[in-house]
Motif scaffolding. Structure first.
Motif, PDB file in Angstrom:
ATOM      1  N   GLU A 221      48.415  13.838  12.295  1.00  6.32           N
ATOM      2  CA  GLU A 221      49.583  14.147  12.778  1.00  6.32           C
ATOM      3  C   GLU A 221      50.621  12.920  12.058  1.00  6.32           C
ATOM      4  OE1 GLU A 221      49.461  13.873  17.143  1.00  6.32           O
ATOM      5  OE2 GLU A 221      48.420  15.620  17.292  1.00  6.32           O
ATOM      6  N   ASN A 222      50.471  12.780  10.819  1.00 11.97           N
ATOM      7  CA  ASN A 222      51.385  11.985   9.952  1.00 11.97           C
ATOM      8  C   ASN A 222      52.325  12.555   9.265  1.00 11.97           C
ATOM      9  OD1 ASN A 222      49.674   9.225  10.279  1.00 11.97           O
ATOM     10  ND2 ASN A 222      48.032  10.705   9.829  1.00 11.97           N
ATOM     11  N   SER A 223      53.229  12.133   8.813  1.00 13.99           N
ATOM     12  CA  SER A 223      54.484  12.807   8.000  1.00 13.99           C
ATOM     13  C   SER A 223      54.236  12.109   6.491  1.00 13.99           C
ATOM     14  CB  SER A 223      55.811  12.684   8.856  1.00 13.99           C
ATOM     15  OG  SER A 223      56.771  13.220   7.816  1.00 13.99           O
TER      16      SER A 223
ATOM     17  N   SER B  53      47.403   7.631  12.578  1.00 17.20           N
ATOM     18  CA  SER B  53      47.795   8.889  13.233  1.00 17.20           C
ATOM     19  C   SER B  53      49.283   8.310  13.537  1.00 17.20           C
ATOM     20  CB  SER B  53      47.258   9.048  14.681  1.00 17.20           C
ATOM     21  OG  SER B  53      47.049   7.828  15.446  1.00 17.20           O
ATOM     22  N   ASN B  54      49.976   9.685  13.447  1.00 20.17           N
ATOM     23  CA  ASN B  54      51.595   9.542  13.667  1.00 20.17           C
ATOM     24  C   ASN B  54      52.230   8.680  12.863  1.00 20.17           C
ATOM     25  OD1 ASN B  54      53.645  10.964  15.549  1.00 20.17           O
ATOM     26  ND2 ASN B  54      53.739   9.079  16.748  1.00 20.17           N
ATOM     27  N   ASN B  55      52.072   8.309  11.705  1.00 26.80           N
ATOM     28  CA  ASN B  55      52.774   7.336  10.852  1.00 26.80           C
ATOM     29  C   ASN B  55      53.874   8.260  10.081  1.00 26.80           C
ATOM     30  OD1 ASN B  55      51.450   4.527  11.388  1.00 26.80           O
ATOM     31  ND2 ASN B  55      49.539   6.182  11.173  1.00 26.80           N
ATOM     32  N   THR B  56      54.670   7.778   9.395  1.00 30.49           N
ATOM     33  CA  THR B  56      55.492   8.109   8.383  1.00 30.49           C
ATOM     34  C   THR B  56      55.770   7.623   7.030  1.00 30.49           C
ATOM     35  OG1 THR B  56      57.301   8.965  10.285  1.00 30.49           O
ATOM     36  CG2 THR B  56      57.948   8.920   8.029  1.00 30.49           C
TER      37      THR B  56
ATOM     38  N   TYR C  52      50.895  -0.848  15.090  1.00 28.60           N
ATOM     39  CA  TYR C  52      51.578   0.017  15.479  1.00 28.60           C
ATOM     40  C   TYR C  52      53.243  -0.270  15.711  1.00 28.60           C
ATOM     41  CZ  TYR C  52      51.072  -2.229  20.239  1.00 28.60           C
ATOM     42  OH  TYR C  52      51.208  -3.074  21.115  1.00 28.60           O
TER      43      TYR C  52
ATOM     44  N   HIS D 165      49.093   3.402  14.120  1.00 30.14           N
ATOM     45  CA  HIS D 165      49.731   4.668  14.500  1.00 30.14           C
ATOM     46  C   HIS D 165      51.277   4.109  14.641  1.00 30.14           C
ATOM     47  CE1 HIS D 165      49.617   2.881  18.839  1.00 30.14           C
ATOM     48  NE2 HIS D 165      48.618   2.391  18.429  1.00 30.14           N
ATOM     49  N   ASP D 166      52.167   5.257  14.541  1.00 31.07           N
ATOM     50  CA  ASP D 166      53.517   4.883  14.709  1.00 31.07           C
ATOM     51  C   ASP D 166      53.965   3.976  13.995  1.00 31.07           C
ATOM     52  OD1 ASP D 166      53.833   6.886  17.166  1.00 31.07           O
ATOM     53  OD2 ASP D 166      52.169   5.624  17.750  1.00 31.07           O
TER      54      ASP D 166
ATOM     55  N   ASN E 159      48.737  17.294   9.623  1.00 33.98           N
ATOM     56  CA  ASN E 159      49.519  16.558   9.137  1.00 33.98           C
ATOM     57  C   ASN E 159      50.913  17.193   8.365  1.00 33.98           C
ATOM     58  OD1 ASN E 159      48.348  13.511   9.306  1.00 33.98           O
ATOM     59  ND2 ASN E 159      46.464  14.987   8.154  1.00 33.98           N
TER      60      ASN E 159
END
Length: 208
Positions: free
Chosen positions: A145-147, A121-124, A57, A93-94, A181
């Protein structure tokens, strides 16, 4: 157990950080791969193999493009049962992932049996040829919730062993839970079956 925290890692031959039948965390680190030919060298920035359990992360993972017609592709994060004993587990994540062939590879064609699982999750992710790629139908992942941004033609894909653009016998892709996402378009991901109006980064038909 290994804790890699706040590290800067670059100019390695093949693997930046590798876990094999072990556990640990990689956080707050900058791992940068070289651009390579994919034949003599490949770049795997974080490798989670053979019965490992890893959380990664708040890292910046970039670089490792291959040129020409490579034998192997580079990947920022590689998860598999290969090389050790049993399935591996990854909590990713992140992170920011960019400028490599594949963002995350789940499963390995070189592993006889692979039931590894990932929570992503929540990665760009941007400027990667494939965001998340699956090489085995027996692996699982939740992708939320990834971009998936610009320069990602295939956000969620499978390894097409015979490169015919279709799912062939023996290469059925894994079923994937990938809701909530951002697919780089308000119309959602591109898929001729699942979302005919989608203009965003592409997904394959087994994605739910």
């Amino acid at each position: 157990y290994a804790l890699v925290q706040g590290a800067t890692i670059s100019t390695f031959h093949k693997r930046g950080v590798r876990f094999v039948n072990s556990a640990g965390k990689v956080s707050g680190s900058i791992i940068t791969g070289d651009d390579v030919d994919g034949t003599q060298r490949v770049q795997n920035l974080i490798t989670v193999w053979g019965g490992s359990t890893v959380e990664a992360y708040e890292n910046t993972l970039s670089g490792g493009r291959t040129s020409g017609t490579p034998t192997w592709s580079s990947t920022a994060v590689f998860l598999s049962s290969y090389g050790g004993s049993g399935a591996s587990t990854l909590d990713l994540h992140d992170n920011t992932i960019s400028n490599t062939d594949t963002g995350v590879t789940v499963g390995s064609t070189y592993a006889g049996t692979d039931t590894s699982t990932a929570t992503i999750s929540n990665n760009t992710l941007h400027d990667v040829a494939a965001g998340v790629s699956f090489e085995k139908s027996t692996v699982t992942a939740s992708i939320h919730e990834n971009s998936f941004g610009a320069g990602v033609p295939d956000a969620v894909t499978y390894y097409d062993a015979d490169e015919d653009g279709a799912v062939s016998v023996g290469e059925a892709p894994a079923a994937v839970d990938a809701t909530r996402n951002w697919w780089n378009a308000a119309s959602g991901p591109k898929n001729a079956v699942l979302n005919t109006a989608g203009t965003g980064d592409a997904i394959y038909e087994a994605v739910a």
